[in-house]
Design a protein around this motif. Sequence first.
Motif, PDB file in Angstrom:
ATOM      1  N   ASN A 211       9.046  -0.171  -3.393  1.00  0.00           N
ATOM      2  CA  ASN A 211       8.560  -1.322  -4.159  1.00  0.00           C
ATOM      3  C   ASN A 211       7.667  -0.800  -5.290  1.00  0.00           C
ATOM      4  O   ASN A 211       6.563  -0.314  -5.031  1.00  0.00           O
ATOM      5  CB  ASN A 211       7.776  -2.260  -3.223  1.00  0.00           C
ATOM      6  CG  ASN A 211       7.228  -3.472  -3.956  1.00  0.00           C
ATOM      7  OD1 ASN A 211       7.267  -3.547  -5.183  1.00  0.00           O
ATOM      8  ND2 ASN A 211       6.714  -4.432  -3.193  1.00  0.00           N
ATOM      9  N   ALA A 246      11.485  -9.667  -6.058  1.00  0.00           N
ATOM     10  CA  ALA A 246      11.097 -10.074  -4.705  1.00  0.00           C
ATOM     11  C   ALA A 246      12.342 -10.470  -3.919  1.00  0.00           C
ATOM     12  O   ALA A 246      13.316 -10.968  -4.484  1.00  0.00           O
ATOM     13  CB  ALA A 246      10.130 -11.239  -4.786  1.00  0.00           C
ATOM     14  N   GLY A 268       5.859   0.619   0.376  1.00  0.00           N
ATOM     15  CA  GLY A 268       5.291  -0.601  -0.204  1.00  0.00           C
ATOM     16  C   GLY A 268       4.214  -1.151   0.713  1.00  0.00           C
ATOM     17  O   GLY A 268       3.799  -0.501   1.677  1.00  0.00           O
ATOM     18  N   GLY A 269       3.789  -2.372   0.410  1.00  0.00           N
ATOM     19  CA  GLY A 269       2.744  -3.002   1.207  1.00  0.00           C
ATOM     20  C   GLY A 269       3.322  -3.850   2.331  1.00  0.00           C
ATOM     21  O   GLY A 269       4.506  -3.745   2.677  1.00  0.00           O
ATOM     22  N   GLY A 271       4.059  -6.940   2.467  1.00  0.00           N
ATOM     23  CA  GLY A 271       5.146  -7.840   2.067  1.00  0.00           C
ATOM     24  C   GLY A 271       6.490  -7.123   2.120  1.00  0.00           C
ATOM     25  O   GLY A 271       7.501  -7.704   2.542  1.00  0.00           O
ATOM     26  N   GLY A 311       0.942  -0.336  -0.838  1.00  0.00           N
ATOM     27  CA  GLY A 311       0.627  -1.697  -1.268  1.00  0.00           C
ATOM     28  C   GLY A 311      -0.864  -1.834  -1.512  1.00  0.00           C
ATOM     29  O   GLY A 311      -1.556  -0.853  -1.775  1.00  0.00           O
ATOM     30  N   SER A 312      -1.362  -3.062  -1.397  1.00  0.00           N
ATOM     31  CA  SER A 312      -2.778  -3.299  -1.670  1.00  0.00           C
ATOM     32  C   SER A 312      -3.627  -3.115  -0.424  1.00  0.00           C
ATOM     33  O   SER A 312      -4.655  -2.442  -0.458  1.00  0.00           O
ATOM     34  CB  SER A 312      -2.968  -4.722  -2.199  1.00  0.00           C
ATOM     35  OG  SER A 312      -2.160  -4.922  -3.328  1.00  0.00           O
ATOM     36  N   ARG A 376      -2.391 -11.305  -9.801  1.00  0.00           N
ATOM     37  CA  ARG A 376      -1.792 -10.021  -9.427  1.00  0.00           C
ATOM     38  C   ARG A 376      -2.063  -8.942 -10.463  1.00  0.00           C
ATOM     39  O   ARG A 376      -2.144  -7.758 -10.147  1.00  0.00           O
ATOM     40  CB  ARG A 376      -0.287 -10.190  -9.187  1.00  0.00           C
ATOM     41  CG  ARG A 376       0.380  -8.961  -8.626  1.00  0.00           C
ATOM     42  CD  ARG A 376       1.750  -9.235  -8.099  1.00  0.00           C
ATOM     43  NE  ARG A 376       1.743  -9.610  -6.701  1.00  0.00           N
ATOM     44  CZ  ARG A 376       1.639  -8.747  -5.695  1.00  0.00           C
ATOM     45  NH1 ARG A 376       1.518  -7.476  -5.932  1.00  0.00           N
ATOM     46  NH2 ARG A 376       1.657  -9.151  -4.461  1.00  0.00           N
ATOM     47  N   GLU A 635       2.474 -13.175   2.350  1.00  0.00           N
ATOM     48  CA  GLU A 635       3.278 -14.164   1.620  1.00  0.00           C
ATOM     49  C   GLU A 635       2.823 -15.562   2.043  1.00  0.00           C
ATOM     50  O   GLU A 635       2.247 -15.750   3.107  1.00  0.00           O
ATOM     51  CB  GLU A 635       4.772 -13.985   1.939  1.00  0.00           C
ATOM     52  CG  GLU A 635       5.263 -12.559   1.805  1.00  0.00           C
ATOM     53  CD  GLU A 635       5.018 -11.960   0.428  1.00  0.00           C
ATOM     54  OE1 GLU A 635       5.196 -12.681  -0.568  1.00  0.00           O
ATOM     55  OE2 GLU A 635       4.625 -10.789   0.343  1.00  0.00           O
TER      56      GLU A 635
HETATM   57  N1  ATP Z   1      10.409  -5.214  -8.631  1.00  0.00           N
HETATM   58  C1  ATP Z   1       9.705  -6.218  -8.138  1.00  0.00           C
HETATM   59  N2  ATP Z   1       9.184  -7.157  -8.946  1.00  0.00           N
HETATM   60  C2  ATP Z   1       8.450  -8.169  -8.473  1.00  0.00           C
HETATM   61  N3  ATP Z   1       8.163  -8.327  -7.160  1.00  0.00           N
HETATM   62  C3  ATP Z   1       8.627  -7.437  -6.306  1.00  0.00           C
HETATM   63  C4  ATP Z   1       9.421  -6.331  -6.742  1.00  0.00           C
HETATM   64  N4  ATP Z   1       9.741  -5.604  -5.661  1.00  0.00           N
HETATM   65  C5  ATP Z   1       9.179  -6.219  -4.595  1.00  0.00           C
HETATM   66  N5  ATP Z   1       8.522  -7.310  -4.973  1.00  0.00           N
HETATM   67  C6  ATP Z   1       7.718  -8.228  -4.148  1.00  0.00           C
HETATM   68  O1  ATP Z   1       6.371  -7.853  -4.279  1.00  0.00           O
HETATM   69  C7  ATP Z   1       5.646  -8.471  -3.248  1.00  0.00           C
HETATM   70  C8  ATP Z   1       4.397  -7.711  -2.936  1.00  0.00           C
HETATM   71  O2  ATP Z   1       4.713  -6.470  -2.436  1.00  0.00           O
HETATM   72  P1  ATP Z   1       3.842  -5.763  -1.285  1.00  0.00           P
HETATM   73  O3  ATP Z   1       3.444  -6.731  -0.259  1.00  0.00           O
HETATM   74  O4  ATP Z   1       4.612  -4.601  -0.863  1.00  0.00           O
HETATM   75  O5  ATP Z   1       2.560  -5.269  -2.088  1.00  0.00           O
HETATM   76  P2  ATP Z   1       1.080  -5.827  -2.035  1.00  0.00           P
HETATM   77  O6  ATP Z   1       1.083  -7.312  -1.905  1.00  0.00           O
HETATM   78  O7  ATP Z   1       0.367  -5.255  -3.198  1.00  0.00           O
HETATM   79  O8  ATP Z   1       0.513  -5.125  -0.750  1.00  0.00           O
HETATM   80  P3  ATP Z   1      -0.096  -5.752   0.617  1.00  0.00           P
HETATM   81  O9  ATP Z   1       0.878  -6.790   1.097  1.00  0.00           O
HETATM   82  O10 ATP Z   1      -0.214  -4.599   1.548  1.00  0.00           O
HETATM   83  O11 ATP Z   1      -1.423  -6.334   0.256  1.00  0.00           O
HETATM   84  C9  ATP Z   1       6.622  -8.579  -2.105  1.00  0.00           C
HETATM   85  O12 ATP Z   1       6.682  -9.913  -1.707  1.00  0.00           O
HETATM   86  C10 ATP Z   1       7.954  -8.147  -2.678  1.00  0.00           C
HETATM   87  O13 ATP Z   1       8.982  -9.035  -2.332  1.00  0.00           O
END
Ligand code: ATP
Length: 687
Positions: A211, A246, A268-269, A271, A311-312, A376, A635
């Motif tokens: 991701n 996503a 990734g995170g 999500g 991820g975050s 974001r 989510e």
């Molecule tokens: N290329 C992309 N563009 C936009 N969104 C994406 C893409 N690839 C994945 N996603 C979506 O990004 C969202 C956030 O990703 P993820 O949860 O891995 O990171 P985060 O929110 O920063 O980390 P965490 O959940 O650990 O706090 C996911 O719901 C995923 O579906």
Amino acid sequence: MTQTKQPAGRSSTSAGDFVAPISSTSASKFTPCSASDHNVLLNNFQLKKKSYRVLLHGQQLVWERLQKIKQSPQGNEAKAPLPPDSPAQPGGICSYGPQSHVLHLDDVVSIRSGDTKASSLKPPSPPGSERSSGCSGDVAQGKPTSQYLTINYAMRLSKSQTDCNRWELRRLTFFNSDPYIVRQWDQELQIRLHSSSPTRMRVRRLLVFINPYGGRKAGAQTYERHVRPIFQLAGVDATCITTQRANQVKDILLSHDLGVYDAVCCVGGDGTVAEVINGLIFRQMRELGLDEQRPPYIPRPALPVGVIPAGSTDTIAYSMHGTADVRTAAIHVILGQHRGLDVCSVSNGQSLLRFCASVLSYGYLGDVAAQSENYRWMGPRRYEYSGVKAFLNNRGYDAELRMLEEPDLLLTTPLEDIPQSPDSVCSLGESVPSVCYANCQRCSFASSIQEQRSSLFIQEESKEAERNQQVETEDSHLAASEAALLRPRPRPGNLRLPTGSISSMRNLGNDQWKVVRGNFFMICGANITCACARSPNGISRYSHLGDGCLDLILVKKTSLLNNVRFLLNTAGRSGDIRNLPFVEVYRTREFRFRTFSASEEDYSLAGSCQPITPPEEMTAHSSSTEFSSWNCDGEVVTDLDITMRSHCQLIEVFMRGPHSYSKPLKGGTTPTTPASSSDNVYCCCKD
Ligand SMILES: Nc1ncnc2c1ncn2[C@@H]1O[C@H](COP(=O)(O)OP(=O)(O)OP(=O)(O)O)[C@@H](O)[C@H]1O
């Protein structure tokens, strides 16, 4: 036990190699790790230009320094093990004596022989190529030429003062001037390294989702810099897909042929992990022809999952490994040890919505999830900003919760029947709740019960599944018949089941539902601890990775000061939210949520099995101060009639669990590993 034979017609070597039966003193040190009748190899090798006696026994490699003894009575020079001078290598687990170094093959990443040291250091060839199997440096048949043998292995940094759950790669290069001996060791090690084990899977072909959008948007760089080299060293053939949007991960997992892969890995995170888990489970449901909205049971996916944090917050990776270190997570994937992870289904009155791997949270965390998406662009800092906003705006949310409290196994099980393991630090029906570590006894026990249930009650449960399909009531669409169709679980050892345990599990259905009503700052259904770097104990410190239960945490709305106390408590290492008077924690397998101030139309706002609510609807809903949203693995879900149900060890993930260990002793002495039950409570990072 057999000893190795030197090929005929060769002269002895200058390094003093020999093949010998194990002496009675050496043999007495063995603590065999497997019951299988393995060959024993015993030879002298040079390591960093010093002579060592090296032994391969079962799944253990032992090396012991030799020193020259001036003159033997016969006038020959001889070598003998050095007197004790250094502690055993951390990670050694058998009692071979203090001067021995012990490496378990579970911790070995790859083995390669070569004519030169440099050639033995090259990564092994990927699977499918000619040299990928058997002897790595020589052509297996014919005259061998390799004199160097490099063993790449992983080691936990148990003495680290900052992160003692971190693992690092190490290597040993042994030299022997006799290529026949090197070839024999190489072949034998390769066979043992790739021998099958119910709890270990050496991955050869891996499907990797990266991701590039999560966290600091550094998923691709993280993979290239830290993960790819580790996969290459292990000879893993990784097919990488960088996501474009996503839900793409889930769509690919639902539609593509996965037959060539041994496992799926995500970078990734939370999500992204949730997308992988949802994709694999829904795929399995499709393959079995189950109704995806009202499945009669939840099937177990075929492929195990690797989780690399990028991820975050990365709470899933942190809870699994006790650290969010990327290299540690990649090492766990290639070492291949896996454990079952509980997964929770989340459904509304009409249908199954999605699966949750970490936390389903309403109120404060739900508001943070709903609002933080708008920010974001701030990166991980968006959680701090939205967190403060959601905190100040929280006026409490009315809700009614119904749950079946998990009966305490101690009450139904005679004490002597509770299995005890010296490696375990987790008790079973504990009055003081236990923390889930590596070798967790509570999770092993849950796994054993699961296995027994699936074999003992398979016919009965199949009938129940049929009945459930005929009579579909609102409450029964996810009825507990999944055990009947679960394939048997791998068991780490022979765990004795307490008498009465099965009946105590089965009596669950007859228990009374407990109802709690109130006005809440936050409601959390925690599948795992949800620990992360900022909250090292997590929201739910005593949640277990694979016990089939979730912790329902109810934080009543009281005062702003109490809300601050709660947040400080979850952020610190020493706090325990169970001690706060306005917090109630229930261990359960399932809970149902309704907000009694909502009208019928407010229920099921999403109104379909669409797992992620469209942004417009989400924002409109989150602006309401009367109702909150649900935060499901980061989510947003907006339904107001929610049932969360835990499915015991539904998915296999590459992990060992956070490790238990003693504090490093002063004076540099390494504590014994694994920890005994009495020395498990301290983590060297804690203070
Ligand atoms: N290329 C992309 N563009 C936009 N969104 C994406 C893409 N690839 C994945 N996603 C979506 O990004 C969202 C956030 O990703 P993820 O949860 O891995 O990171 P985060 O929110 O920063 O980390 P965490 O959940 O650990 O706090 C996911 O719901 C995923 O579906």
